[in-house]
Design a protein around this motif. Structure first.
Motif, PDB file in Angstrom:
ATOM      1  N   GLY A 243       0.822  -1.196   0.000  1.00 20.42           N
ATOM      2  CA  GLY A 243       0.000   0.000   0.000  1.00 20.42           C
ATOM      3  C   GLY A 243       0.854   1.244   0.000  1.00 20.42           C
ATOM      4  N   PRO A 244       0.238   2.416   0.153  1.00 22.48           N
ATOM      5  CA  PRO A 244       0.986   3.673   0.151  1.00 22.48           C
ATOM      6  C   PRO A 244       2.073   3.680   1.227  1.00 22.48           C
ATOM      7  N   GLY A 245       3.277   4.048   0.804  1.00 26.62           N
ATOM      8  CA  GLY A 245       4.379   4.125   1.760  1.00 26.62           C
ATOM      9  C   GLY A 245       5.182   2.854   1.893  1.00 26.62           C
ATOM     10  N   ASN A 356      -2.195  -0.106   5.692  1.00 27.53           N
ATOM     11  CA  ASN A 356      -1.802  -0.959   4.572  1.00 27.53           C
ATOM     12  C   ASN A 356      -3.038  -1.706   4.087  1.00 27.53           C
TER      13      ASN A 356
END
Length: 373
Positions: A243-245, A356
């Protein structure tokens, strides 16, 4: 026990009866469990008056399909792959005759606490909305996995070991040889001094201490030992932080989950409701990185903290019970618990959790709402 006998014996309980397809065999009374499809989480209030280990009757269930009913008389364990020189086929009696060990260890679903991502960050990840009830602690008896691998003449060049279940989904997830060879990584055939229940892996399951629950494969029928890294769905697409990051770790979509972060839970309903007066607040704390060294509580949303009393035993990779006295006054309150483990990890506050896609590793110290009447 046959399904009809289960229903007749527990007919007096208000519980979700097992489905004809056999999703769950044991009774799951509503006062003890919260049901999520074929999976159930333990209600923490049911643990208030319990001892150190979780009774098998109260263990959460995280299955990827119906509970298989396997006859131990015909069950076989096959050990094979490029990483062994002597492939084995072992019967249940063969396993019982091997040297045994007993360890007390927890198992926790990787998604435990998932619902808090939605409650604190506004977006629900994929998966079941667990709070902290997909956790259990048991005394496991079985054969060290290294005993089996050594009998199969594991090669010095072996890299990964992967147990595979005999359930409908054939759940499997590899681990490094170093983890498989640890003394407390075992093929278990008994739980809390009794034969493994059907829902929890009978006739044999792997217990991989301190790692996310997906590694403790139930109903094991195959162990593959490889000279090359093994990549399957559950260590490339699932049970990874994506997910992002989070950057991909090819071939995985993100960092692969292994050890369980330090966590704690209060033995109260969510939200809690108690009568005013003196009460002992109790709960559990655990970590995949060692034993618990400190448990603190806050009654003012984390502004100030005091030490709870850690009860014995406090076993590495099993955790501890804790308690503290509280003079509860009428009104709305929160109780926040944070635990610290022997590796120096302390539960942070919820705003530090990294969202996430599948809601893994929410290990923050969450304020528990309590109404005192």
């Amino acid at each position: 026990m046959q399904r009809r006998a289960v229903e007749e014996e527990y007919a007096f309980l208000d519980y979700e009866k097992p489905t004809p397809e056999g999703n769950i065999v044991k009774p799951i009374p509503r006062n003890l469990f919260i049901q999520h499809d074929r999976c159930v989480e333990t209600r923490w209030e049911a643990m208030y008056g319990r001892g150190y280990v979780t009774p098998a009757s109260l263990w959460f269930i995280r299955n990827h399909g119906p509970t298989p009913v396997i006859d131990a008389k015909t069950w076989k364990l096959q050990v094979s792959g490029s990483g062994v020189d002597n492939p084995l086929t072992l019967s249940y009696d063969d396993i019982l005759r091997m040297p045994s060990v007993t360890y007390t260890r927890f198992i926790e679903c990787a998604g435990n606490g998932r619902i808090f991502f939605k409650e604190y960050q506004g977006e629900m990840p994929k998966g079941r909305p667990w709070r902290f009830g997909s956790y259990g602690l048991a005394e496991w008896t079985g054969v060290p996995l290294y005993e089996i691998l050594e009998r199969a003449k594991i090669k010095p060049s072996a890299v990964d070991v992967m147990p595979t279940g005999l359930d409908k989904s054939g759940v499997e997830r590899p681990m490094p040889v170093s983890k498989a060879m640890e003394p407390d990584t075992i093929l278990a055939y008994a739980m809390n001094g009794d034969v493994l229940p059907l829902d929890h892996g009978y006739p044999a399951r792997v217990v991989v201490p301190g790692w996310v629950g997906i590694n403790s494969i139930k109903w094991v029928g195959q162990i593959t030992v490889s000279e090359e890294p093994i990549y399957v769905e559950r260590n490339t697409e699932e049970y990874v932080l994506a997910g992002p990051g989070f950057d991909p770790v090819p071939p995985a979509l993100g960092p692969v989950l292994t050890s369980v972060p330090v966590r704690s839970a209060i033995a109260l309903p969510w939200p809690g409701k108690i009568a005013a007066g003196q009460i002992t607040i109790r709960g559990f704390a655990w970590s995949g990185y060692g034993h618990i060294t400190r448990v603190e509580y806050s009654l003012d949303d984390g502004i100030t903290w005091a030490d709870a009393n850690i009860l014995q035993p406090n076993i590495r990779l099993a955790g501890c019970r804790w308690e503290f006295p509280w003079a509860a006054s009428q009104g709305e309150h929160t109780i926040t618990i944070r635990a610290t483990d022997s590796a120096g990890n302390t539960q942070p506050l919820p705003d530090s959790m990294r969202w996430n896609e599948r809601g893994y590793e929410f290990w923050a110290a969450v304020p528990h709402p309590v109404t005192v009447h």
